[in-house]
Structures are given as structure tokens and as C-alpha cells.
Motif scaffolding. Structure first.
Motif, PDB file in Angstrom:
ATOM      1  N   VAL A 179       6.927  10.522  -3.894  1.00 33.23           N
ATOM      2  CA  VAL A 179       7.299  11.021  -2.568  1.00 33.23           C
ATOM      3  C   VAL A 179       6.282  12.073  -2.146  1.00 33.23           C
ATOM      4  CG1 VAL A 179       9.062  12.246  -1.228  1.00 33.23           C
ATOM      5  CG2 VAL A 179       9.744  10.585  -2.977  1.00 33.23           C
ATOM      6  N   ALA A 180       5.844  11.997  -0.898  1.00 34.64           N
ATOM      7  CA  ALA A 180       4.935  12.988  -0.327  1.00 34.64           C
ATOM      8  C   ALA A 180       5.334  13.234   1.125  1.00 34.64           C
ATOM      9  CB  ALA A 180       3.492  12.509  -0.393  1.00 34.64           C
ATOM     10  N   LYS A 181       5.129  14.442   1.584  1.00 36.04           N
ATOM     11  CA  LYS A 181       5.397  14.753   2.986  1.00 36.04           C
ATOM     12  C   LYS A 181       4.243  14.244   3.846  1.00 36.04           C
ATOM     13  CE  LYS A 181       8.112  18.937   2.275  1.00 36.04           C
ATOM     14  NZ  LYS A 181       8.173  20.390   2.547  1.00 36.04           N
ATOM     15  N   VAL A 182       4.603  13.691   5.006  1.00 36.30           N
ATOM     16  CA  VAL A 182       3.614  13.180   5.954  1.00 36.30           C
ATOM     17  C   VAL A 182       3.908  13.816   7.307  1.00 36.30           C
ATOM     18  CG1 VAL A 182       2.740  11.129   7.136  1.00 36.30           C
ATOM     19  CG2 VAL A 182       3.367  11.004   4.715  1.00 36.30           C
ATOM     20  N   SER A 183       2.863  14.312   7.960  1.00 36.63           N
ATOM     21  CA  SER A 183       3.008  14.921   9.285  1.00 36.63           C
ATOM     22  C   SER A 183       2.362  14.040  10.342  1.00 36.63           C
ATOM     23  CB  SER A 183       2.346  16.304   9.311  1.00 36.63           C
ATOM     24  OG  SER A 183       3.011  17.179   8.425  1.00 36.63           O
ATOM     25  N   ALA A 184       2.902  14.136  11.555  1.00 39.76           N
ATOM     26  CA  ALA A 184       2.359  13.368  12.682  1.00 39.76           C
ATOM     27  C   ALA A 184       2.462  14.209  13.951  1.00 39.76           C
ATOM     28  CB  ALA A 184       3.126  12.063  12.854  1.00 39.76           C
ATOM     29  N   ASP A 185       1.490  14.035  14.825  1.00 36.67           N
ATOM     30  CA  ASP A 185       1.437  14.729  16.111  1.00 36.67           C
ATOM     31  C   ASP A 185       2.038  13.812  17.179  1.00 36.67           C
ATOM     32  OD1 ASP A 185       0.733  15.868  18.563  1.00 36.67           O
ATOM     33  OD2 ASP A 185      -1.221  16.536  17.845  1.00 36.67           O
ATOM     34  N   ALA A 192       7.894  10.656   2.669  1.00 32.01           N
ATOM     35  CA  ALA A 192       7.609   9.225   2.599  1.00 32.01           C
ATOM     36  C   ALA A 192       7.532   8.808   1.138  1.00 32.01           C
ATOM     37  CB  ALA A 192       6.293   8.909   3.291  1.00 32.01           C
ATOM     38  N   ILE A 193       7.925   7.574   0.894  1.00 34.14           N
ATOM     39  CA  ILE A 193       7.808   7.004  -0.447  1.00 34.14           C
ATOM     40  C   ILE A 193       6.561   6.122  -0.463  1.00 34.14           C
ATOM     41  CG2 ILE A 193       8.847   5.496  -2.179  1.00 34.14           C
ATOM     42  CD1 ILE A 193      11.585   6.282  -0.975  1.00 34.14           C
ATOM     43  N   PHE A 194       5.666   6.413  -1.385  1.00 28.67           N
ATOM     44  CA  PHE A 194       4.440   5.638  -1.585  1.00 28.67           C
ATOM     45  C   PHE A 194       4.634   4.784  -2.830  1.00 28.67           C
ATOM     46  CE2 PHE A 194       3.156   8.961   1.148  1.00 28.67           C
ATOM     47  CZ  PHE A 194       1.992   8.581   1.796  1.00 28.67           C
ATOM     48  N   LYS A 195       4.615   3.480  -2.644  1.00 30.85           N
ATOM     49  CA  LYS A 195       4.809   2.553  -3.762  1.00 30.85           C
ATOM     50  C   LYS A 195       3.506   1.794  -4.008  1.00 30.85           C
ATOM     51  CE  LYS A 195       7.414  -1.399  -5.389  1.00 30.85           C
ATOM     52  NZ  LYS A 195       8.517  -2.295  -5.199  1.00 30.85           N
ATOM     53  N   PRO A 196       2.902   1.979  -5.193  1.00 29.09           N
ATOM     54  CA  PRO A 196       1.667   1.252  -5.489  1.00 29.09           C
ATOM     55  C   PRO A 196       1.952  -0.217  -5.786  1.00 29.09           C
ATOM     56  CG  PRO A 196       2.318   2.581  -7.373  1.00 29.09           C
ATOM     57  CD  PRO A 196       3.310   2.873  -6.275  1.00 29.09           C
ATOM     58  N   LEU A 197       1.113  -1.089  -5.232  1.00 28.60           N
ATOM     59  CA  LEU A 197       1.265  -2.521  -5.465  1.00 28.60           C
ATOM     60  C   LEU A 197       0.185  -3.083  -6.386  1.00 28.60           C
ATOM     61  CD1 LEU A 197       2.231  -3.984  -1.988  1.00 28.60           C
ATOM     62  CD2 LEU A 197       3.708  -3.351  -3.881  1.00 28.60           C
ATOM     63  N   GLY A 198      -0.816  -2.320  -6.679  1.00 29.92           N
ATOM     64  CA  GLY A 198      -1.950  -2.813  -7.450  1.00 29.92           C
ATOM     65  C   GLY A 198      -3.152  -2.944  -6.546  1.00 29.92           C
ATOM     66  N   VAL A 211       2.433   0.654  -0.352  1.00 27.55           N
ATOM     67  CA  VAL A 211       3.410   0.421   0.709  1.00 27.55           C
ATOM     68  C   VAL A 211       4.118   1.746   0.923  1.00 27.55           C
ATOM     69  CG1 VAL A 211       5.529  -0.764   1.365  1.00 27.55           C
ATOM     70  CG2 VAL A 211       3.723  -2.018   0.203  1.00 27.55           C
ATOM     71  N   ILE A 212       4.216   2.160   2.187  1.00 24.15           N
ATOM     72  CA  ILE A 212       4.791   3.458   2.513  1.00 24.15           C
ATOM     73  C   ILE A 212       6.015   3.252   3.388  1.00 24.15           C
ATOM     74  CG2 ILE A 212       4.353   5.730   3.501  1.00 24.15           C
ATOM     75  CD1 ILE A 212       1.395   3.560   3.028  1.00 24.15           C
ATOM     76  N   SER A 213       7.098   3.916   3.022  1.00 20.42           N
ATOM     77  CA  SER A 213       8.319   3.852   3.829  1.00 20.42           C
ATOM     78  C   SER A 213       8.881   5.256   4.005  1.00 20.42           C
ATOM     79  CB  SER A 213       9.355   2.943   3.184  1.00 20.42           C
ATOM     80  OG  SER A 213       9.711   3.424   1.907  1.00 20.42           O
ATOM     81  N   PHE A 214       9.590   5.434   5.106  1.00 15.50           N
ATOM     82  CA  PHE A 214      10.221   6.710   5.438  1.00 15.50           C
ATOM     83  C   PHE A 214      11.732   6.525   5.397  1.00 15.50           C
ATOM     84  CE2 PHE A 214       6.037   6.963   7.256  1.00 15.50           C
ATOM     85  CZ  PHE A 214       5.664   8.285   7.078  1.00 15.50           C
ATOM     86  N   ALA A 266       0.430   6.000   7.317  1.00 13.92           N
ATOM     87  CA  ALA A 266       1.770   6.593   7.309  1.00 13.92           C
ATOM     88  C   ALA A 266       1.957   7.516   8.506  1.00 13.92           C
ATOM     89  CB  ALA A 266       2.004   7.343   6.000  1.00 13.92           C
ATOM     90  N   ALA A 267       0.976   8.371   8.782  1.00 15.16           N
ATOM     91  CA  ALA A 267       1.070   9.280   9.926  1.00 15.16           C
ATOM     92  C   ALA A 267       1.122   8.503  11.240  1.00 15.16           C
ATOM     93  CB  ALA A 267      -0.108  10.250   9.919  1.00 15.16           C
ATOM     94  N   ASP A 268       0.303   7.471  11.360  1.00 13.57           N
ATOM     95  CA  ASP A 268       0.312   6.642  12.573  1.00 13.57           C
ATOM     96  C   ASP A 268       1.659   5.950  12.772  1.00 13.57           C
ATOM     97  OD1 ASP A 268      -2.307   7.343  13.064  1.00 13.57           O
ATOM     98  OD2 ASP A 268      -3.155   5.420  12.416  1.00 13.57           O
ATOM     99  N   THR A 269       2.220   5.423  11.689  1.00 13.51           N
ATOM    100  CA  THR A 269       3.512   4.741  11.771  1.00 13.51           C
ATOM    101  C   THR A 269       4.617   5.713  12.149  1.00 13.51           C
ATOM    102  OG1 THR A 269       2.830   3.044  10.214  1.00 13.51           O
ATOM    103  CG2 THR A 269       5.207   3.418  10.439  1.00 13.51           C
TER     104      THR A 269
END
Length: 95
Positions: free
Chosen positions: A76-82, A10-16, A21-24, A44-47
């Protein structure tokens, strides 16, 4: 019971003001936001789970090292979801 766990970059973009904002890149329409990194990771995991829990064929995950980010503090960081739990949550949901 086995759980279907997925991991995507996922890409984590800081807005201040500690908002991200997180996008995959690999999951169409998977965009969210969160305040602070802890909430951003949870959102991010929920989305990710909500976009993929009912898919038989999952998209291929990119190598995080191949994802380019803008020079604006994004990372960029890895995000896991069940996905198993996400499916159960939706089946048991009552209005």
C-alpha cells in the motif's frame, strides 16, 4: 489559484515483468496498471484524478495501515492527484 489536491491509499500488486496493477479501495472503479514503479505511480495519479475531478463530495480516505494486502508482494502506498489540473485538462481537451 488554489489547487485541489487529494491523497488516497492505493494497493500496488506486482504481476511480474515489472508490471503493477493499482487499485484504490476507497474510489469505485479506480484501477490501472503500469510498467515499473515510476509509470505505475503516474498512472495511479492520473486514474485517481480522472475518477474524482468532477466530484463535489469525495469519498473518505482509509488509513493505509488498516488496508490488508495478499501475501503476493502487494503493498500500500499513498497517491496524490491534482483535481484542479485534471479539470482544466478536460475542459481544454480538443478532438
Amino acid at each position: 489559484m488554489d489547487h485541489r489536491i487529494v491523497t488516497y491509499p492505493a494497493i500496488f500488486k506486482p504481476l511480474g515483468h515489472d508490471i503493477y496493477v493499482i487499485s484504490f479501495p476507497d474510489v469505485k472503479g479506480a484501477i490501472t496498471e503500469g510498467e515499473g514503479l515510476r509509470e505505475a505511480l503516474k498512472m495511479a495519479a492520473d486514474t485517481l484524478a480522472s475518477r474524482l475531478y468532477n466530484k463535489e463530495k469525495l469519498p473518505d480516505a482509509s488509513d493505509p495501515n488498516d488496508i490488508k494486502t495478499a501475501d503476493d508482494g502487494s503493498f500500500v502506498a499513498k497517491v496524490s492527484a491534482d483535481l484542479t489540473q485534471a479539470f482544466r485538462d478536460r475542459i481544454d481537451y480538443q478532438i
